[in-house]
Design a protein around this motif. Structure first.
Motif, PDB file in Angstrom:
ATOM      1  N   ILE A 161      -1.842  -8.774  -3.145  1.00 14.51           N
ATOM      2  CA  ILE A 161      -1.566  -8.524  -1.735  1.00 14.51           C
ATOM      3  C   ILE A 161      -0.131  -8.068  -1.504  1.00 14.51           C
ATOM      4  O   ILE A 161       0.165  -7.367  -0.530  1.00 14.51           O
ATOM      5  CB  ILE A 161      -1.868  -9.789  -0.899  1.00 14.51           C
ATOM      6  CG1 ILE A 161      -2.095  -9.444   0.570  1.00 14.51           C
ATOM      7  CG2 ILE A 161      -0.772 -10.814  -1.039  1.00 14.51           C
ATOM      8  CD1 ILE A 161      -3.342  -8.681   0.842  1.00 14.51           C
ATOM      9  N   LYS A 171      -5.564   1.008   1.549  1.00 14.95           N
ATOM     10  CA  LYS A 171      -5.400  -0.257   2.253  1.00 14.95           C
ATOM     11  C   LYS A 171      -6.661  -0.524   3.051  1.00 14.95           C
ATOM     12  O   LYS A 171      -7.075   0.297   3.861  1.00 14.95           O
ATOM     13  CB  LYS A 171      -4.168  -0.213   3.155  1.00 14.95           C
ATOM     14  CG  LYS A 171      -2.853  -0.106   2.395  1.00 14.95           C
ATOM     15  CD  LYS A 171      -1.666  -0.035   3.336  1.00 14.95           C
ATOM     16  CE  LYS A 171      -0.345  -0.030   2.558  1.00 14.95           C
ATOM     17  NZ  LYS A 171      -0.224   1.117   1.646  1.00 14.95           N
ATOM     18  N   GLU A 209      -2.110  -5.846   4.955  1.00 12.77           N
ATOM     19  CA  GLU A 209      -1.606  -5.349   3.678  1.00 12.77           C
ATOM     20  C   GLU A 209      -0.307  -4.565   3.807  1.00 12.77           C
ATOM     21  O   GLU A 209       0.514  -4.564   2.886  1.00 12.77           O
ATOM     22  CB  GLU A 209      -2.692  -4.509   3.000  1.00 12.77           C
ATOM     23  CG  GLU A 209      -3.902  -5.356   2.613  1.00 12.77           C
ATOM     24  CD  GLU A 209      -5.104  -4.532   2.214  1.00 12.77           C
ATOM     25  OE1 GLU A 209      -4.929  -3.325   1.914  1.00 12.77           O
ATOM     26  OE2 GLU A 209      -6.214  -5.087   2.194  1.00 12.77           O
TER      27      GLU A 209
END
Length: 380
Positions: A135, A142, A148
């Protein structure tokens, strides 16, 4: 291709169920079947994660993963591991532990269950590190950009994932110590020590495999640069090139990394299996059949290029890993039903697959380069 990839799994299923019926009758047959389904439902995200790593390795090491790896998974984690845990926690010799598992199943189950805090802390920290490193990494695609994007920016801070993991471990150990006052016994020291061991294992195995992978990639780039300077064609069989996959030391440590991941995923399955049976042989056979399907599914995903076509699958699997890590840490003190663990993982992977399908339809087809570039530019 489906039969070729899953052929061994189908064959082992037939033989395993037949053996269960002969040895334990219809009840044993049903228990082994339920355990197989339990293992598959709990470990589907494991297959996706494994596929993301296995596709970096060459054909030889992929075969090792399916042969030697499955022996480690079935006999090591599903049969030997619980006995070893009992031997360590009860301070018994190997023969005494095996005798206990066969002749005093209730006491054996009690000892394995009592070791759950240490097992959950180790596996939870290892899986948490996998999720955090994912992450916090900057990546082209994404899935949940609102999470993110800021996480990728935060990930530029060195050792952030380690710091967060240690904070989580400290909070978990202190919470366990507080709640242990209700008669469960103080497990905080055990949890802290096991969690640190899980963190160190991740850093050592993952760090070594990453080092050799980077080293081979650098050698491959140097070879390509040398070839271009001399006017020679670039080598197609370079030792580290992504086209041929990792080999040698890099593949070996990547294989060890895969085995530790598989072990971490199997902890909840082994502990959860005691809710169904305390017979170690039924347990090993049922969970072993499920493990075979997970291995075959991993190879299927690699050979079909599924992770390249459905680019959010790895995201969903890593979110499932994060959820499993949290669940494992929670189960140190509170009971969480295995069905909840399985459904959370399946739901996250299902959502990521659906998002990938929508993305592919929007961009025209899987792997469309123009679509990929536009997606990256838009930050979706």
């Amino acid at each position: 291709m489906l039969l070729k990839t899953f052929g061994w799994s189908f064959a082992i299923t037939v033989l395993g169920l037949a053996l269960a019926g002969v040895l334990w009758g219809w009840q044993g047959l049903a228990i082994v079947g339920i355990l197989s389904i339990l293992e598959i439902s709990l470990s589907f995200d494991n297959a996706v994660i494994n596929a993301g790593i296995l596709r970096k390795m060459n054909a030889f090491w992929q075969k090792i993963f399916l042969t030697v790896g499955i022996l480690v998974a079935v006999f090591g984690m599903r049969l030997v591991f619980p006995v070893v845990i009992v031997a360590i926690t009860a301070k018994l010799g190997p023969i005494e532990a095996v005798n206990l598992a066969i002749n005093d199943k209730a006491h054996y189950q009690e000892l394995v269950t009592s070791a759950h805090p240490a097992i959950a802390a180790f596996g939870g920290m290892f899986l948490l590190m996998i999720f955090l490193d994912f992450i916090f990494e900057e990546r082209d695609y994404k899935w949940l950009s609102w999470i993110e994007k800021p996480m990728a920016r935060m990930g530029k801070l060195d050792m952030l994932s380690v710091i967060i993991a240690l904070v989580v471990l400290l909070v978990t150990s202190m919470t366990v110590a507080t709640n242990a006052a209700h008669g469960a016994g103080d497990k905080s020291a055990t949890v802290l020590l096991s969690g640190v061991a899980g963190l160190i294992t991740y850093l050592v195995v993952g760090g070594i495999s990453g080092y050799f992978e980077d080293k081979l990639e650098d050698e491959d780039e140097d070879g390509d640069e040398a070839a271009s300077e001399t006017g020679q064609p670039e080598k197609k069989g370079a030792s580290a090139g992504s086209a041929v996959g990792l080999a040698g030391k890099a593949a070996f440590f990547m294989f060890l990394y895969l085995e530790v991941i598989d072990a971490s995923f199997s902890f909840d399955g082994v502990i959860g299996a005691f809710a169904i049976t305390n017979d170690i042989f039924m347990m090993a056979l049922g969970l072993g059949i499920g493990a075979m399907y997970i291995r075959s599914l991993t190879v299927f995903l690699v050979r079909k290029g599924t992770l390249d076509d459905y680019v959010y699958l790895e995201h969903g699997a890593h979110y499932a890993i994060g959820a499993l890590a949290v669940i494992l840490l929670i189960t140190i003190e509170y009971e969480v039903k295995e069905v909840v663990t399985g459904l959370v993982g399946i739901a996250l992977i299902g959502l990521s697959f659906a998002s990938s399908v929508v993305r592919n339809r929007r961009e025209g087809k899987p792997g469309d380069e123009e679509g990929a570039r536009s997606e990256v530019a838009s930050g979706v």
